[in-house]
Design a protein around this motif. Sequence first.
Motif, mmCIF file in Angstrom:
data_model
loop_
_atom_site.group_PDB
_atom_site.id
_atom_site.type_symbol
_atom_site.label_atom_id
_atom_site.label_comp_id
_atom_site.label_asym_id
_atom_site.label_seq_id
_atom_site.Cartn_x
_atom_site.Cartn_y
_atom_site.Cartn_z
ATOM 1 N N ALA A 177 0.858 -1.176 0.000
ATOM 2 C CA ALA A 177 0.000 0.000 0.000
ATOM 3 C C ALA A 177 0.898 1.230 0.000
ATOM 4 O O ALA A 177 1.820 1.336 0.810
ATOM 5 C CB ALA A 177 -0.910 0.007 1.223
ATOM 6 N N LEU A 178 0.642 2.135 -0.913
ATOM 7 C CA LEU A 178 1.436 3.355 -1.077
ATOM 8 C C LEU A 178 0.565 4.558 -0.798
ATOM 9 O O LEU A 178 -0.549 4.653 -1.320
ATOM 10 C CB LEU A 178 1.972 3.417 -2.516
ATOM 11 N N ASN A 179 1.077 5.477 0.010
ATOM 12 C CA ASN A 179 0.393 6.754 0.198
ATOM 13 C C ASN A 179 1.350 7.869 -0.187
ATOM 14 O O ASN A 179 2.488 7.934 0.318
ATOM 15 C CB ASN A 179 -0.051 6.943 1.648
ATOM 16 N N ILE A 180 0.900 8.736 -1.080
ATOM 17 C CA ILE A 180 1.711 9.880 -1.490
ATOM 18 C C ILE A 180 1.063 11.144 -0.947
ATOM 19 O O ILE A 180 0.121 11.686 -1.523
ATOM 20 C CB ILE A 180 1.851 9.970 -3.020
ATOM 21 N N GLY A 181 1.558 11.580 0.196
ATOM 22 C CA GLY A 181 1.162 12.866 0.759
ATOM 23 C C GLY A 181 2.354 13.798 0.660
ATOM 24 O O GLY A 181 3.062 13.818 -0.345
ATOM 25 N N GLY A 182 2.608 14.584 1.705
ATOM 26 C CA GLY A 182 3.820 15.392 1.721
ATOM 27 C C GLY A 182 5.042 14.494 1.599
ATOM 28 O O GLY A 182 5.976 14.774 0.845
ATOM 29 N N MET A 183 5.036 13.398 2.349
ATOM 30 C CA MET A 183 6.015 12.331 2.189
ATOM 31 C C MET A 183 5.314 11.146 1.525
ATOM 32 O O MET A 183 4.086 11.056 1.526
ATOM 33 C CB MET A 183 6.587 11.899 3.540
ATOM 34 N N ALA A 184 6.102 10.246 0.968
ATOM 35 C CA ALA A 184 5.548 9.009 0.411
ATOM 36 C C ALA A 184 5.922 7.867 1.343
ATOM 37 O O ALA A 184 7.073 7.770 1.786
ATOM 38 C CB ALA A 184 6.106 8.752 -0.983
ATOM 39 N N GLY A 202 7.124 12.930 -1.054
ATOM 40 C CA GLY A 202 6.014 12.704 -1.961
ATOM 41 C C GLY A 202 5.760 13.996 -2.707
ATOM 42 O O GLY A 202 6.412 14.311 -3.704
ATOM 43 N N ASN A 203 4.823 14.785 -2.176
ATOM 44 C CA ASN A 203 4.543 16.092 -2.779
ATOM 45 C C ASN A 203 5.423 17.204 -2.204
ATOM 46 O O ASN A 203 5.402 18.323 -2.720
ATOM 47 C CB ASN A 203 3.077 16.477 -2.538
ATOM 48 N N ALA A 204 6.185 16.930 -1.143
ATOM 49 C CA ALA A 204 6.881 17.998 -0.420
ATOM 50 C C ALA A 204 7.851 18.765 -1.306
ATOM 51 O O ALA A 204 7.838 20.002 -1.337
ATOM 52 C CB ALA A 204 7.614 17.422 0.794
ATOM 53 N N LEU A 205 8.712 18.056 -2.019
ATOM 54 C CA LEU A 205 9.680 18.758 -2.859
ATOM 55 C C LEU A 205 9.024 19.361 -4.096
ATOM 56 O O LEU A 205 9.490 20.378 -4.615
ATOM 57 C CB LEU A 205 10.813 17.823 -3.272
ATOM 58 N N ILE A 206 7.948 18.751 -4.569
ATOM 59 C CA ILE A 206 7.204 19.341 -5.685
ATOM 60 C C ILE A 206 6.632 20.688 -5.251
ATOM 61 O O ILE A 206 6.762 21.699 -5.957
ATOM 62 C CB ILE A 206 6.083 18.396 -6.165
ATOM 63 N N ASP A 207 5.998 20.704 -4.065
ATOM 64 C CA ASP A 207 5.446 21.962 -3.547
ATOM 65 C C ASP A 207 6.554 22.993 -3.336
ATOM 66 O O ASP A 207 6.383 24.181 -3.652
ATOM 67 C CB ASP A 207 4.723 21.717 -2.223
ATOM 68 N N ALA A 208 7.688 22.541 -2.789
ATOM 69 C CA ALA A 208 8.796 23.466 -2.550
ATOM 70 C C ALA A 208 9.314 24.039 -3.862
ATOM 71 O O ALA A 208 9.612 25.240 -3.958
ATOM 72 C CB ALA A 208 9.919 22.747 -1.796
ATOM 73 N N ALA A 209 9.416 23.191 -4.890
ATOM 74 C CA ALA A 209 9.897 23.659 -6.185
ATOM 75 C C ALA A 209 8.965 24.704 -6.781
ATOM 76 O O ALA A 209 9.411 25.721 -7.323
ATOM 77 C CB ALA A 209 10.041 22.467 -7.141
ATOM 78 N N VAL A 210 7.656 24.471 -6.671
ATOM 79 C CA VAL A 210 6.680 25.424 -7.209
ATOM 80 C C VAL A 210 6.759 26.750 -6.458
ATOM 81 O O VAL A 210 6.740 27.831 -7.061
ATOM 82 C CB VAL A 210 5.256 24.838 -7.129
ATOM 83 N N SER A 211 6.876 26.666 -5.139
ATOM 84 C CA SER A 211 6.873 27.900 -4.345
ATOM 85 C C SER A 211 8.147 28.724 -4.549
ATOM 86 O O SER A 211 8.151 29.928 -4.270
ATOM 87 C CB SER A 211 6.692 27.575 -2.860
ATOM 88 N N LEU A 212 9.218 28.090 -5.035
ATOM 89 C CA LEU A 212 10.427 28.847 -5.344
ATOM 90 C C LEU A 212 10.298 29.614 -6.660
ATOM 91 O O LEU A 212 11.120 30.487 -6.946
ATOM 92 C CB LEU A 212 11.634 27.905 -5.441
ATOM 93 N N VAL A 279 10.409 21.395 -11.493
ATOM 94 C CA VAL A 279 9.225 20.670 -11.026
ATOM 95 C C VAL A 279 9.164 19.286 -11.671
ATOM 96 O O VAL A 279 8.831 18.292 -11.023
ATOM 97 C CB VAL A 279 7.946 21.484 -11.314
ATOM 98 N N ALA A 280 9.500 19.193 -12.961
ATOM 99 C CA ALA A 280 9.507 17.896 -13.641
ATOM 100 C C ALA A 280 10.519 16.948 -12.996
ATOM 101 O O ALA A 280 10.252 15.745 -12.833
ATOM 102 C CB ALA A 280 9.819 18.083 -15.126
#
Length: 401
Positions: A177-184, A202-212, A279-280
């Motif tokens: 079972a995989l959960n992808i939240g801020g961490m995966a 998970g999403n944490a570095l994606i969010d950080a990249a967008v906010s930069l 982001v990619a």
Amino acid sequence: MGKCRVIGLLSGTSMDAWDVAAAELTMRADEIELHPLGHLELPYPEGLREELRNPTPEESWSARWCRLDAETGRELARAARIGLDELAAGRADLVTSLGQTVHHLVEHGRTTGTLQLGQPSWIAESTGLPVVSDPRGRDVAAGGQGAPLAPVFDTLWLRGLLRDRPSAEARSATAAALNIGGMANITVLGEAGTLGYDTGPGNALIDAAVSLGPTGRTSDHGGEIAARGRTRTDLLEELWKDDYYARRPPKSTGREHFDHDYLRRRLAEVPHVDEADLVATVTRLTALTVAEECSACSADFVVASGGGVANPVLYGELRRELGNRGIELSTSDEHGVPRAAKEAYLTTLLGFLTLHGIAGNVPSATGAAGPRVLGSITPGRAPVRLPPPHRTPVRTLRVLG
């Protein structure tokens, strides 16, 4: 006790919303039945989110954290009241709150403390119901990391899914079972038992990249930015160097490690990276780190949930990477658990287990010295009456349609 109606509350490390779920849970010998009643995502107050990430420096630290704990508690109480009225028709037996995790204290590779804000007394006062809160603290006190807690849900649920598969060969598969939240994080159920841990961001570095970037956005909604970019191999290699990926489980991590400053330090090691490529690249990093860990655990099939599943670029990368490794991928929706609500339903299960005197941690996942009944109980308006402790070991969780 018969059926127990529980309201579950949490906010993940991304602080993007309050997740609220209501469920009816029933104990039947060695199986728990969970009947979902509904799930809501309530907007996170922008001011509170900013203060939790960047506390106001003008206040003393004691006044600051006292105020933020109370404000978070009042917000959780509001969310519980909405969940009670809109999802549970005004009737419930218990509220479970994971609060808002703001820090895990790690010293020499060991978690020595964990801080969740959201004083449960506000919830009890608003709803009149008893509240189970702070389940992570007991696991940490027992030598664990306080995370991940999802393996208790996943272990019981995956056992039920495997039991219902059509052939003996399918029933002996290794499920994850995989959960992808801020961490995966993953929970792997195989012949050797349960293994659960955080694979990394998970999403944490994606969010950080967008906010930069220059847009003022805080997340890549729909994978729109990642879809315009390409993977920068030099940056991906730099990110892969992180020591976390080489550590053996059990292990957990959070935004105290994978944050904006972390990303800035890694970016300083490579030539300029534009926003779309950044982001990619971090989106691909999440997919790769998850796929590598699932492969290392010899998973045959993976059931995914969490906010990251809604990102088509991330999910597409993950499907491709798992497929290249011969691993089947599906979403929890296909098995009766809405992907955006799974952690909230986990929260209802944790409170139900505490009420019945059943351990809510999986020591092989958290590293605790042994199984522990988790959390503290804050009484509601009436005295707390606990059911007799459940003596039969619980083997499976069945989610009813």
